[in-house]
Design a protein around this motif. Structure first.
Motif, PDB file in Angstrom:
ATOM      1  N   CYS A   3       0.836  -1.204   0.000  1.00 17.63           N
ATOM      2  CA  CYS A   3       0.000   0.000   0.000  1.00 17.63           C
ATOM      3  C   CYS A   3       0.872   1.254   0.000  1.00 17.63           C
ATOM      4  O   CYS A   3       1.781   1.379   0.811  1.00 17.63           O
ATOM      5  CB  CYS A   3      -0.904  -0.016   1.217  1.00 17.63           C
ATOM      6  N   CYS A   6       0.025   3.326   3.666  1.00 16.27           N
ATOM      7  CA  CYS A   6       0.389   2.876   5.013  1.00 16.27           C
ATOM      8  C   CYS A   6       1.475   1.806   5.008  1.00 16.27           C
ATOM      9  O   CYS A   6       1.942   1.408   6.071  1.00 16.27           O
ATOM     10  CB  CYS A   6      -0.851   2.375   5.745  1.00 16.27           C
ATOM     11  N   CYS A  36      -5.990  -2.902   0.526  1.00 16.43           N
ATOM     12  CA  CYS A  36      -5.041  -2.906   1.638  1.00 16.43           C
ATOM     13  C   CYS A  36      -5.694  -3.549   2.859  1.00 16.43           C
ATOM     14  O   CYS A  36      -6.793  -3.172   3.246  1.00 16.43           O
ATOM     15  CB  CYS A  36      -4.592  -1.489   1.964  1.00 16.43           C
ATOM     16  N   CYS A  39      -5.437  -0.405   5.842  1.00 15.23           N
ATOM     17  CA  CYS A  39      -6.202   0.851   5.792  1.00 15.23           C
ATOM     18  C   CYS A  39      -7.387   0.782   4.843  1.00 15.23           C
ATOM     19  O   CYS A  39      -8.199   1.701   4.808  1.00 15.23           O
ATOM     20  CB  CYS A  39      -5.293   2.022   5.419  1.00 15.23           C
TER      21      CYS A  39
HETATM   22 ZN   LIG Z   1      -2.893   0.832   3.402  1.00 14.76          ZN
END
Ligand SMILES: [Zn+2]
Length: 74
Positions: A3, A6, A36, A39
């Motif tokens: 990702c 994050c 993800c 998140c």
């Molecule tokens: Zn993420």
């Protein structure tokens, strides 16, 4: 993949996507995405996005029609 927001890992899922094409909003179900696991950010491949545009441009089946409220935060 990793990702961009994050640094978490993503997994392949089939999700429901809002999709704008030529000023019209569509809800497209069963779209392949990398999501993800931390998140929830969703990533779509250019190939998938092109395939959606092509499907919507051609004759296609409509599962349901919705009326949508547009609101603004105060
Ligand atoms: Zn993420």
């Amino acid at each position: 993949m990793i990702c961009e927001f994050c640094g978490g890992t993503t997994e392949k899922r089939r999700i429901k996507k809002h999709h704008w094409l030529k000023g019209r909003l569509y809800i497209v179900e069963n779209v392949e995405a990398e999501v993800c696991t931390q998140c929830g950010e969703r990533y779509f491949s250019a190939k998938t996005l092109d395939a959606i545009d092509q499907m919507l441009t051609a004759d296609h089946e409509v599962s349901e029609r919705l009326s949508v409220e547009v609101v603004a935060m105060r």
